[in-house]
Write an enzyme that holds these catalytic residues in place. Sequence first.
Site, PDB file in Angstrom:
ATOM      1  CE  LYS A 129      -3.889   2.186   0.527  1.00 55.87           C
ATOM      2  NZ  LYS A 129      -3.626   2.770  -0.815  1.00 55.87           N
ATOM      3  CD  GLN A 161       3.396   4.642   2.186  1.00 49.59           C
ATOM      4  OE1 GLN A 161       3.915   5.448   1.442  1.00 49.59           O
ATOM      5  NE2 GLN A 161       2.273   4.893   2.820  1.00 49.59           N
ATOM      6  CE  LYS A 208       4.292   7.755   5.488  1.00 55.51           C
ATOM      7  NZ  LYS A 208       4.107   8.741   4.425  1.00 55.51           N
ATOM      8  CE  LYS A 231       4.802   7.319  -2.488  1.00 54.04           C
ATOM      9  NZ  LYS A 231       4.032   7.917  -1.400  1.00 54.04           N
ATOM     10  N   GLY A 262      -2.726   8.156  -4.355  1.00 55.77           N
ATOM     11  CA  GLY A 262      -2.107   9.331  -4.970  1.00 55.77           C
ATOM     12  C   GLY A 262      -0.854   9.755  -4.227  1.00 55.77           C
ATOM     13  CG  ASP A 263       3.380  10.920  -3.316  1.00 53.15           C
ATOM     14  OD1 ASP A 263       3.312  10.831  -2.087  1.00 53.15           O
ATOM     15  OD2 ASP A 263       4.364  11.464  -3.885  1.00 53.15           O
ATOM     16  CB  THR A 288      -2.077  13.699   4.208  1.00 59.11           C
ATOM     17  OG1 THR A 288      -2.436  12.504   3.538  1.00 59.11           O
ATOM     18  CG2 THR A 288      -0.592  13.661   4.535  1.00 59.11           C
ATOM     19  CG  ASN A 300      -4.164  16.166  -0.602  1.00 60.23           C
ATOM     20  OD1 ASN A 300      -3.661  15.504   0.302  1.00 60.23           O
ATOM     21  ND2 ASN A 300      -5.470  16.272  -0.755  1.00 60.23           N
ATOM     22  CB  SER A 347      -5.491   5.003   2.071  1.00 60.03           C
ATOM     23  OG  SER A 347      -5.376   6.058   1.161  1.00 60.03           O
TER      24      SER A 347
HETATM   25  P1  NDP Z   1       0.782  17.717  -4.549  1.00 58.53           P
HETATM   26  O1  NDP Z   1       1.225  17.324  -5.896  1.00 58.53           O
HETATM   27  O2  NDP Z   1      -0.666  17.913  -4.288  1.00 58.53           O
HETATM   28  O3  NDP Z   1       1.550  19.050  -4.097  1.00 58.53           O
HETATM   29  C1  NDP Z   1       2.924  19.110  -4.048  1.00 58.53           C
HETATM   30  C2  NDP Z   1       3.333  20.505  -3.633  1.00 58.53           C
HETATM   31  O4  NDP Z   1       4.734  20.525  -3.397  1.00 58.53           O
HETATM   32  C3  NDP Z   1       3.059  21.552  -4.714  1.00 58.53           C
HETATM   33  O5  NDP Z   1       2.799  22.776  -4.113  1.00 58.53           O
HETATM   34  C4  NDP Z   1       4.398  21.584  -5.460  1.00 58.53           C
HETATM   35  O6  NDP Z   1       4.657  22.802  -6.149  1.00 58.53           O
HETATM   36  C5  NDP Z   1       5.369  21.433  -4.304  1.00 58.53           C
HETATM   37  N1  NDP Z   1       6.615  20.858  -4.793  1.00 58.53           N
HETATM   38  C6  NDP Z   1       6.800  19.675  -5.418  1.00 58.53           C
HETATM   39  N2  NDP Z   1       8.082  19.503  -5.756  1.00 58.53           N
HETATM   40  C7  NDP Z   1       8.716  20.611  -5.332  1.00 58.53           C
HETATM   41  C8  NDP Z   1      10.070  21.052  -5.363  1.00 58.53           C
HETATM   42  N3  NDP Z   1      11.027  20.293  -5.916  1.00 58.53           N
HETATM   43  N4  NDP Z   1      10.360  22.261  -4.797  1.00 58.53           N
HETATM   44  C9  NDP Z   1       9.401  23.016  -4.234  1.00 58.53           C
HETATM   45  N5  NDP Z   1       8.115  22.662  -4.168  1.00 58.53           N
HETATM   46  C10 NDP Z   1       7.787  21.483  -4.712  1.00 58.53           C
HETATM   47  O7  NDP Z   1       1.397  16.614  -3.555  1.00 58.53           O
HETATM   48  P2  NDP Z   1       0.948  16.230  -2.082  1.00 58.53           P
HETATM   49  O8  NDP Z   1       0.500  17.435  -1.353  1.00 58.53           O
HETATM   50  O9  NDP Z   1       0.047  15.064  -2.190  1.00 58.53           O
HETATM   51  O10 NDP Z   1       2.316  15.692  -1.470  1.00 58.53           O
HETATM   52  C11 NDP Z   1       3.258  16.546  -0.849  1.00 58.53           C
HETATM   53  C12 NDP Z   1       4.200  15.727  -0.002  1.00 58.53           C
HETATM   54  O11 NDP Z   1       3.438  14.992   0.984  1.00 58.53           O
HETATM   55  C13 NDP Z   1       5.017  14.666  -0.742  1.00 58.53           C
HETATM   56  O12 NDP Z   1       6.271  14.498  -0.096  1.00 58.53           O
HETATM   57  C14 NDP Z   1       4.204  13.393  -0.531  1.00 58.53           C
HETATM   58  O13 NDP Z   1       4.988  12.237  -0.659  1.00 58.53           O
HETATM   59  C15 NDP Z   1       3.745  13.604   0.910  1.00 58.53           C
HETATM   60  N6  NDP Z   1       2.579  12.837   1.301  1.00 58.53           N
HETATM   61  C16 NDP Z   1       1.399  12.948   0.611  1.00 58.53           C
HETATM   62  C17 NDP Z   1       0.293  12.229   1.039  1.00 58.53           C
HETATM   63  C18 NDP Z   1      -1.042  12.412   0.414  1.00 58.53           C
HETATM   64  O14 NDP Z   1      -2.014  11.864   0.956  1.00 58.53           O
HETATM   65  N7  NDP Z   1      -1.189  13.141  -0.671  1.00 58.53           N
HETATM   66  C19 NDP Z   1       0.379  11.275   2.161  1.00 58.53           C
HETATM   67  C20 NDP Z   1       1.648  11.320   2.878  1.00 58.53           C
HETATM   68  C21 NDP Z   1       2.706  12.054   2.419  1.00 58.53           C
HETATM   69  P3  NDP Z   1       4.578  22.824  -7.760  1.00 58.53           P
HETATM   70  O15 NDP Z   1       3.115  22.745  -8.082  1.00 58.53           O
HETATM   71  O16 NDP Z   1       5.210  24.108  -8.131  1.00 58.53           O
HETATM   72  O17 NDP Z   1       5.363  21.625  -8.245  1.00 58.53           O
END
Ligand code: NDP
Length: 448
Positions: free
Chosen positions: A92, A113, A116, A128, A167-168, A211, A242, A381
């Site tokens: 997962k 993961q 977690k 993943k 998603g991620d 999250t 997100n 999830s």
């Molecule tokens: P999204 O795609 O919804 O958002 C990602 C955000 O991070 C955007 O604002 C993006 O900006 C920014 N970002 C991505 N890469 C970079 C970078 N290299 N430098 C600066 N900003 C960056 O992803 P999520 O919110 O889902 O995920 C964010 C983090 O949380 C990740 O590490 C993910 O693994 C972790 N996570 C997510 C979960 C979930 O349920 N969604 C669960 C647990 C962990 P831009 O649009 O400009 O790229």
Amino acid sequence: MPKPLQLDTFLNSVRQRNPHEPEFLQAVEEVAESLIPFINQHPKYLEYRVLERMCEPDRSLSFRVAWEDDHGDIHVNRGYRVQFNNSIGPYKGGLRFHPSVNLSVLKFLGFEQTFKNSLTDLPMGAGKGGADFNPKGKSDREVMRFCQAFMSELFHYIGENVDVPAGDIGVGGREIAYLFGQYKRLTHEFAGVLTGKALEYGGSLVRLEATGYGVVYFLQNMLLFNGREYKGKRCLISGSGNVAIYAAEKALQLGIRVLTLSDSSGYVLFRKGLSEEHLAYIKQIKTVQRGRISEVAEKFSDVEFFPGQKPWQVPAEFALPCATQNELDADDAETLIANGIEAVCEGANMPCTKGAVDRFIAARVLYAPGKASNAGGVAVSGLEMSQNSQRLSWSREELDNMLRDIMRKIHDKCVRYGKEDDWVNYLKGANIAGFVKVVDAMVAFGVM
Ligand code: NDP
């Protein structure tokens, strides 16, 4: 009986086996530092070589994804699924679509993961996956064709009792819908094979928010346990995806003043603190129009945009890095500490470099690693999987209560395993608490 593990020898062997995988090695190093002393005190874990086995995924798959753009040009991307460990349940973990995706990144994410998912106490193993595909600037039809091509290979390896992706980064509701539709078409089966689905076809309430909300619930638990206040205090959040958006929403609801959000182009400063009006606009531009965070500063006169900068130099009591790995380094940590930071709670996976984490721990900043503080998403999830299996849906209130309860229990486990003389080392606590359940199952299964 094998000799006690030595940190250097162990890490050297992992380095030799995984050259050119810096993110994966970073994740292993962070965990090994806490785990090796614990393993050496438990001969059963030493004898069964559980750490060595945990550092090797069950399997890593990579495959070609060929798709056609709106002009009829053909593109080739690389897709992956790393099935890391299924000792306590089906694999997962999320799918990430981002140009930076490679095996090292996905192995670090899959490894994290494992801990977690174990911490949530739900029956979920760890995996993943994703692709080096950049959804930014692509039309809906192009994203659809990519997702269909990606699932046309991935569907061979997943299933509701085998591997359940989510998603991620770069994979939200739109992508999950295209992926789920293609799985259904290829298998003739309506099964809970992906989570993060929309409510109309088997999704769960609260999954979207889980999250981000969970990160703030964890922060709240950590502050209350350590006798600190949170109302009216200032908080820096990075990202505007997100996780960041819903962390900001929950912080706002709890009376915490959110000062920043960001994306890869820079950060915005809310001079008087984030308001509900700001947040509604950000949700609109980020999730519907797929725009940039700078647009918030164009709309509101009390918001300023700082191009190309990270938010960590703004003075505040709390920091929630919610964007991506290694976005907060040792220099940023020094700045935050000098500005009086009290707590850092990771929303992203491994957003703090090892140097930053070491500085926070040395300065006795309350530091929560993502494997504990961002586990709310995978927890809901897991609850989506349970609802799919039972063909029922729980209410928003029930699910939010379950999420709160899970985050409190994760916090308490970190305290149980991380308590030191005069403080709680949440990193050590999360690593050991996540480890024990998985390796007890591995030992019970014998050598495999
Ligand atoms: P999204 O795609 O919804 O958002 C990602 C955000 O991070 C955007 O604002 C993006 O900006 C920014 N970002 C991505 N890469 C970079 C970078 N290299 N430098 C600066 N900003 C960056 O992803 P999520 O919110 O889902 O995920 C964010 C983090 O949380 C990740 O590490 C993910 O693994 C972790 N996570 C997510 C979960 C979930 O349920 N969604 C669960 C647990 C962990 P831009 O649009 O400009 O790229």
